[in-house]
Design an enzyme around this catalytic site. Structure first.
Site, PDB file in Angstrom:
ATOM      1  N   LYS A   1      12.143  -0.211 -10.616  1.00 18.20           N
ATOM      2  CA  LYS A   1      11.367   0.840  -9.957  1.00 18.20           C
ATOM      3  C   LYS A   1      11.912   2.218 -10.307  1.00 18.20           C
ATOM      4  CE  LYS A   1       9.610  -0.058  -5.707  1.00 18.20           C
ATOM      5  NZ  LYS A   1       9.674  -0.395  -4.257  1.00 18.20           N
TER       6      LYS A   1
ATOM      7  N   HIS B   1       2.834 -10.248   4.123  1.00 20.88           N
ATOM      8  CA  HIS B   1       2.923  -8.914   4.705  1.00 20.88           C
ATOM      9  C   HIS B   1       2.754  -9.039   6.220  1.00 20.88           C
ATOM     10  CE1 HIS B   1       1.838  -4.462   4.745  1.00 20.88           C
ATOM     11  NE2 HIS B   1       1.564  -4.874   5.977  1.00 20.88           N
TER      12      HIS B   1
ATOM     13  N   LYS C   1      -5.449  -4.129   1.803  1.00 21.54           N
ATOM     14  CA  LYS C   1      -5.644  -5.180   2.798  1.00 21.54           C
ATOM     15  C   LYS C   1      -7.131  -5.478   2.956  1.00 21.54           C
ATOM     16  CE  LYS C   1      -1.702  -3.332   5.313  1.00 21.54           C
ATOM     17  NZ  LYS C   1      -1.312  -2.414   6.410  1.00 21.54           N
TER      18      LYS C   1
ATOM     19  N   GLU D   1       6.082  -1.905   8.428  1.00 19.64           N
ATOM     20  CA  GLU D   1       5.646  -2.978   7.538  1.00 19.64           C
ATOM     21  C   GLU D   1       6.849  -3.740   6.983  1.00 19.64           C
ATOM     22  OE1 GLU D   1       1.398  -1.190   6.082  1.00 19.64           O
ATOM     23  OE2 GLU D   1       3.014  -1.183   4.598  1.00 19.64           O
TER      24      GLU D   1
ATOM     25  N   GLU E   1       8.140  -0.099   4.800  1.00 22.78           N
ATOM     26  CA  GLU E   1       7.758   1.276   5.124  1.00 22.78           C
ATOM     27  C   GLU E   1       7.209   1.388   6.528  1.00 22.78           C
ATOM     28  OE1 GLU E   1       3.816   2.747   3.363  1.00 22.78           O
ATOM     29  OE2 GLU E   1       4.446   1.248   1.900  1.00 22.78           O
TER      30      GLU E   1
ATOM     31  N   ARG F   1       0.831   6.670  12.041  1.00 24.01           N
ATOM     32  CA  ARG F   1      -0.561   6.997  12.391  1.00 24.01           C
ATOM     33  C   ARG F   1      -1.220   5.775  12.991  1.00 24.01           C
ATOM     34  NH1 ARG F   1      -2.384   3.787   8.225  1.00 24.01           N
ATOM     35  NH2 ARG F   1      -1.249   4.064   6.290  1.00 24.01           N
TER      36      ARG F   1
END
Lengths: 202, 455
Positions: free
Chosen positions: B158, B208, B237, B275, B288, B292
């Site tokens: 990454k 997830h 999703k 998450e 993460e 919101r």
């Protein structure tokens, strides 16, 4: 381009004032702007405005690098469906909500769907409308002439004449709230003496 | 509580926020772009105000337009919904500078969680497991090989800067690593001007799972259980459900409690979602935090009976939560299907057009959050979400049966939707057994997936 605009500047000696302003602008340009530009780069914001003492600085991301950008408020929303204007099925009361809009009790200030109406100057932004001297009825204006401003968070945005003509009715009371695209000042179009070639376009 | 607020969003979430306002007796002004003039939220609002052209950068993403709209319509607060300006700390800061409330975490909190890497370090230090990775940036090939051997293959290369998959590669052997690292460096250099790379352990067949939390201004926090969002297509999703079939009751509670402890300690405020990736052995790694309201919040509402948007508004208005953990009861099973204007037969190309017919299904435990109506023009400028079909049942099999029935009843004519993928999913063996993973759809390929279901 960044714009800077001082607030509350009454009762100060003009010369001193101006010098101080120049110094302040230079300081903002050197110190604040690079940081703000960097900040705008890291966010999804299209526009950014900050207060620094009695100054407000606004940055706007440049438009015109992708489809649909750089559209002016006087352009019509380009509906993607071809033949949209003609397909005539009834919409369920699309006008209903407009009756309640701030500063427009008559509910008829908005542009209807259709081609750009070159005979009405519209609001470039949501804010407070302030007509200028050239918005007086009977004034002869050229396309692009300044008719007034819409104040957006203390930042005046220009309301301009969409075409050559004579100023007619002002459709909104001064100092009232207006929305983006709202009709503000009617322009009586000056009909050209000799018509152009026939058969163009449609 | 607020008397009047501005909703600075569109579509189904603008409608959802409007409904919460009605329940609480709050007046709602909807800010809309020219493309949304005829939208349902604009029609149903107490007041609607056009803030700009269809281009979101000059309407829904323009801080001056949104704030000016709030001020001229006499609002006290701005609800940003999800997407657009919802997690922008600069926007939240400017909102506060104009003496308006931002309905979400305060700017300092948004700032603290603005970077994924920073959030992982912060919450990793507060008791949440994070995905094992290389120690620091990779110095050279030798360092990379050593670190990869220590982590165990497969590993993910990454870039330190940026995102969007650029400079990112999954490798399964040392030989692959050596050749990929050069490509990643040049990609990262070109895309972000920074070629520093690090390694992360790659979890095959991961799930997830996310934990919903709410924390008030006084540091009192609760969790509202978890949601499983493993059914994804290219990291989007599609189906969400709760409780997750991936973990047992004790493991779920443990994860949720660890999550709420960590965010309270980190000074989080308002509703949020943490998450996690869960590996085949049930280990959960924090990836993460979303600061919101989320698209899939109704799943949690179905299980708890708690209005998540109301909770958001109350916290932003400075009220105490008024709920203890013991007050949160998770009942039954809920599933949400995202109905998108996408064509599964053509690479899920997003569509636009006029809705000719629309019928939302009903019955026990069935809820449809959608802004559609017959005659509505779906504009091409924004995301393709047409609505969310949410079902509840006392157990998972009942919820699945209700989802199938509701999907049969749903009518959307005029635009192509992704309902076929949902029909196929609700018959898929892995899904029915609760074994779905985030790579399932992409590995099989959507076309093959649809074909298999059709047989």
């Amino acid at each position: 381009m960044p714009e800077a605009d001082p607030q509350h500047r009454e009762q100060r000696a003009e010369g001193v004032d101006r010098q101080a302003d120049h110094a302040a602008i230079a300081r903002l340009a050197d110190e604040l702007l690079p940081a703000l530009i960097a900040k705008l780069g890291t966010t999804r914001l299209g526009e950014l405005e900050v207060r620094e003492g009695e100054w407000r600085v606004r940055l706007r991301r440049p438009f015109g690098t992708a489809p649909g950008e750089g559209r002016r408020s006087t352009d019509r929303p380009s509906r993607s469906q071809p033949g949209h204007e003609g397909h005539g099925h009834a919409r369920p009361t699309p006008e209903a909500h407009r009756v309640a809009r701030a500063g427009d009790p008559s509910g008829n200030g908005s542009r209807p769907h259709g081609e750009p109406d070159r005979s009405v100057a519209t609001s470039p932004a949501v804010g407070i409308f302030r007509p200028g001297a050239r918005a007086a009825a009977g004034t002869r204006v050229r396309a692009g002439d300044l008719l007034g401003t819409v104040d957006v968070l203390g930042m005046p945005q220009e309301v301009t004449a969409p075409a050559d003509g004579i100023v007619g009715a002002t459709l909104v009371e001064p100092e009232t709230a207006v929305e983006y695209g709202q009709e503000l000042v009617r322009i009586e179009l000056v009909v050209p003496a000799s018509p152009g070639p026939v058969g163009e376009g449609h | 509580m607020f008397r009047r607020i501005l909703i600075a969003n569109r579509g189904e979430i603008a409608l959802r926020i409007l409904r919460a306002c009605r329940t609480l007796g709050i007046e709602a002004v909807v800010a809309y772009s020219e493309a949304d003039r005829d939208s349902l939220p604009a029609q149903l609002a107490d007041e609607a105000i056009c803030i700009g052209p269809p281009d979101a950068r000059r309407s829904y993403l323009s801080a001056p337009a949104v704030i000016s709209a709030a001020l001229v319509t006499g609002c006290e607060a701005i609800h940003p919904g999800y997407g657009f300006l919802s997690e922008d700390e600069t926007f939240a800061e400017v909102v506060r500078a104009h003496d308006l409330a931002f309905i979400g975490p305060p700017p300092e909190v948004l700032d603290r969680f603005a970077s994924k890497e920073g959030s992982r370090r912060l919450l990793g230090g507060l008791g949440l497991a994070t995905i094992p990775g290389s120690q620091g940036m990779l110095r050279d090939d030798e360092h990379a090989l050593d670190e990869a051997a220590r982590l165990g293959y497969p590993v993910l290369i990454k870039p330190s800067a940026g995102g969007g998959g650029k400079g990112m590669r999954m490798v399964r052997t040392s030989r692959e690593l050596e050749s990929a690292i050069r490509v990643c460096r040049s990609e990262a250099k070109a895309a972000f001007g920074d070629d520093s790379l690090y390694l992360e352990k790659w979890l095959d067949d991961n799930r997830h799972v996310e934990v919903q939390v709410a924390v008030d201004r006084f540091g009192h926090g609760i969790h509202l259980g978890e949601r499983d969002c493993s059914v994804q297509r290219r990291h989007q999703k599609i189906v969400e459900e709760a409780p997750t079939p991936a973990l047992g009751t004790a493991a779920r509670e443990q994860l949720a409690e660890a999550a709420v402890r960590a965010v309270v300690a980190a000074g989080y405020e308002n509703v949020g979602t943490l998450e996690f990736l869960v590996d085949a052995d049930g280990n959960a790694y924090f990836i993460e935090i979303n600061c919101r309201i989320q698209v899939e919040h109704p799943v949690t509402e179905m299980l708890t009976g708690i209005d998540m948007v109301e909770l958001q508004l109350r916290i932003a208005a400075g009220e105490p939560l008024g709920l203890r953990q013991a007050d949160v009861e998770l009942r039954g099973h809920a599933i949400e299907l995202r109905i998108n204007a996408e064509d599964p037969a053509h690479e899920f190309r997003p569509g636009a057009g006029t809705i000719e017919r629309f019928h939302a299904p009903g019955g026990p435990g069935v809820r449809m959050d959608s802004h559609l109506y017959p005659g509505y023009d779906v504009p091409p400028y924004y995301d393709s979400l047409l609505g969310k079909l949410i079902v509840w049942g006392p157990d998972r099999p009942t919820a699945i049966a209700r989802a199938r029935a509701a999907l049969e009843e749903l009518v959307i004519d005029g635009v192509t939707t992704n309902v076929e993928i949902h029909r196929a999913m609700l018959e898929n063996e892995a899904f029915l057994e609760g074994r779905m993973t985030t790579n399932m759809l992409d590995r099989i390929g959507s076309a093959a997936f649809l074909a298999a279901a059709a047989r």
